[in-house]
Write a protein that holds these residues in place. Structure first.
Motif, PDB file in Angstrom:
ATOM      1  N   ALA A   1       0.840  -1.194   0.000  1.00 37.02           N
ATOM      2  CA  ALA A   1       0.000   0.000   0.000  1.00 37.02           C
ATOM      3  C   ALA A   1       0.876   1.245   0.000  1.00 37.02           C
ATOM      4  O   ALA A   1       2.061   1.190   0.308  1.00 37.02           O
ATOM      5  N   ARG A   2       0.266   2.361  -0.336  1.00 39.46           N
ATOM      6  CA  ARG A   2       0.939   3.653  -0.296  1.00 39.46           C
ATOM      7  C   ARG A   2       0.489   4.359   0.975  1.00 39.46           C
ATOM      8  O   ARG A   2      -0.707   4.459   1.252  1.00 39.46           O
ATOM      9  N   PHE A   3       1.432   4.826   1.775  1.00 40.65           N
ATOM     10  CA  PHE A   3       1.137   5.559   3.003  1.00 40.65           C
ATOM     11  C   PHE A   3       1.444   7.034   2.744  1.00 40.65           C
ATOM     12  O   PHE A   3       2.545   7.375   2.331  1.00 40.65           O
ATOM     13  N   SER A   4       0.479   7.879   2.992  1.00 38.54           N
ATOM     14  CA  SER A   4       0.648   9.313   2.832  1.00 38.54           C
ATOM     15  C   SER A   4       0.475   9.947   4.203  1.00 38.54           C
ATOM     16  O   SER A   4      -0.586   9.821   4.814  1.00 38.54           O
ATOM     17  N   LYS A   5       1.523  10.628   4.700  1.00 37.59           N
ATOM     18  CA  LYS A   5       1.466  11.247   6.024  1.00 37.59           C
ATOM     19  C   LYS A   5       1.644  12.752   5.893  1.00 37.59           C
ATOM     20  O   LYS A   5       2.531  13.213   5.198  1.00 37.59           O
TER      21      LYS A   5
ATOM     22  N   ASP B   1       0.598  19.526  17.175  1.00 34.03           N
ATOM     23  CA  ASP B   1       0.616  18.960  15.829  1.00 34.03           C
ATOM     24  C   ASP B   1      -0.523  17.986  15.624  1.00 34.03           C
ATOM     25  O   ASP B   1      -1.026  17.374  16.550  1.00 34.03           O
ATOM     26  N   HIS B   2      -0.916  17.853  14.381  1.00 37.96           N
ATOM     27  CA  HIS B   2      -1.999  16.964  13.962  1.00 37.96           C
ATOM     28  C   HIS B   2      -1.425  16.070  12.857  1.00 37.96           C
ATOM     29  O   HIS B   2      -0.841  16.564  11.906  1.00 37.96           O
ATOM     30  N   LEU B   3      -1.559  14.759  12.985  1.00 33.51           N
ATOM     31  CA  LEU B   3      -1.027  13.808  12.016  1.00 33.51           C
ATOM     32  C   LEU B   3      -2.166  13.155  11.260  1.00 33.51           C
ATOM     33  O   LEU B   3      -3.094  12.617  11.868  1.00 33.51           O
ATOM     34  N   ASN B   4      -2.115  13.226   9.947  1.00 34.61           N
ATOM     35  CA  ASN B   4      -3.064  12.525   9.083  1.00 34.61           C
ATOM     36  C   ASN B   4      -2.299  11.435   8.359  1.00 34.61           C
ATOM     37  O   ASN B   4      -1.248  11.693   7.779  1.00 34.61           O
ATOM     38  N   VAL B   5      -2.826  10.215   8.385  1.00 34.08           N
ATOM     39  CA  VAL B   5      -2.229   9.101   7.659  1.00 34.08           C
ATOM     40  C   VAL B   5      -3.302   8.532   6.753  1.00 34.08           C
ATOM     41  O   VAL B   5      -4.388   8.186   7.211  1.00 34.08           O
TER      42      VAL B   5
ATOM     43  N   CYS C   1      -8.227   3.222   4.339  1.00 35.39           N
ATOM     44  CA  CYS C   1      -8.120   3.738   5.696  1.00 35.39           C
ATOM     45  C   CYS C   1      -7.598   5.164   5.701  1.00 35.39           C
ATOM     46  O   CYS C   1      -6.696   5.511   4.954  1.00 35.39           O
ATOM     47  N   HIS C   2      -8.179   5.966   6.573  1.00 38.84           N
ATOM     48  CA  HIS C   2      -7.698   7.326   6.807  1.00 38.84           C
ATOM     49  C   HIS C   2      -7.709   7.522   8.325  1.00 38.84           C
ATOM     50  O   HIS C   2      -8.743   7.394   8.954  1.00 38.84           O
ATOM     51  N   ILE C   3      -6.538   7.822   8.895  1.00 41.85           N
ATOM     52  CA  ILE C   3      -6.394   7.978  10.342  1.00 41.85           C
ATOM     53  C   ILE C   3      -5.966   9.403  10.626  1.00 41.85           C
ATOM     54  O   ILE C   3      -5.042   9.906  10.019  1.00 41.85           O
ATOM     55  N   SER C   4      -6.649  10.031  11.567  1.00 45.97           N
ATOM     56  CA  SER C   4      -6.351  11.397  11.928  1.00 45.97           C
ATOM     57  C   SER C   4      -6.119  11.469  13.437  1.00 45.97           C
ATOM     58  O   SER C   4      -6.991  11.102  14.208  1.00 45.97           O
TER      59      SER C   4
END
Length: 175
Positions: free
Chosen positions: A114-118, A148-152, A166-169
């Protein structure tokens, strides 16, 4: 006659394998009937009052037998595996081909590439999650400051029109 050391997937060698990085393990109650649909019939589901314990495991490894990579494991629930119980992974996403091959061949995981975008962005102090809960979550060195806020975002790589499974915030702990 001396035995030749069997090597697993390239780079991993024999266990124990050492992984260094940061991770988040988020637990959730999952309805037993939903979890059973994801678990082979030969395993007994660990449940109470119609629920089991599932969730996800999100890791960012800085160092592993195959170098740095990210991993997301979706857990349907707990199964009984004598003499103890263990989490049953229904989905495993990694952004490293060797880690995917190792997961499938050597560990028996349903690994997919999969591709992980952070993205990391600052948020205001007033921006609190549900009852402030999301502000209590920290993932090691992923956050640069307490606000800070992390979006994955994780996208399974199957075809050109792949969907984001999946989208994790997450928001770090407020000081």
């Amino acid at each position: 006659m001396e035995g030749v050391e069997a090597k697993s997937s390239s780079g991993y060698g024999k266990p124990p394998w050492i992984f260094r990085g940061s991770a988040l393990y988020q637990l959730h109650l999952v309805k037993a009937e939903k979890a059973r649909a994801c678990i082979p019939k030969e395993f007994k589901l660990v449940e109470a009052f119609g629920y089991t314990l599932g969730g996800f495991f999100l890791a960012s490894y800085d160092d592993s037998p195959v170098g740095a990579f990210d991993e997301l494991v979706v857990i349907a629930g707990l199964v009984w595996n004598r003499p103890t119980s263990c989490a049953w992974a229904t989905r495993v996403y990694v952004n490293n081909n060797e880690a995917c091959s190792h997961g499938r061949k050597d560990v028996g995981l349903p690994s997919q590439v999969a591709r992980f975008s952070k993205t990391i962005s600052a948020v205001s102090r007033q921006s609190r999650g549900w009852n402030g809960f999301s502000n209590m979550v920290q993932i090691g060195s992923e956050f640069r400051s307490p606000n800070d806020h992390l979006n994955v975002q994780v996208t399974e790589i199957k075809s050109l029109d792949a969907a984001d499974p999946c989208h994790i915030s997450l928001t770090s702990a407020a000081c």
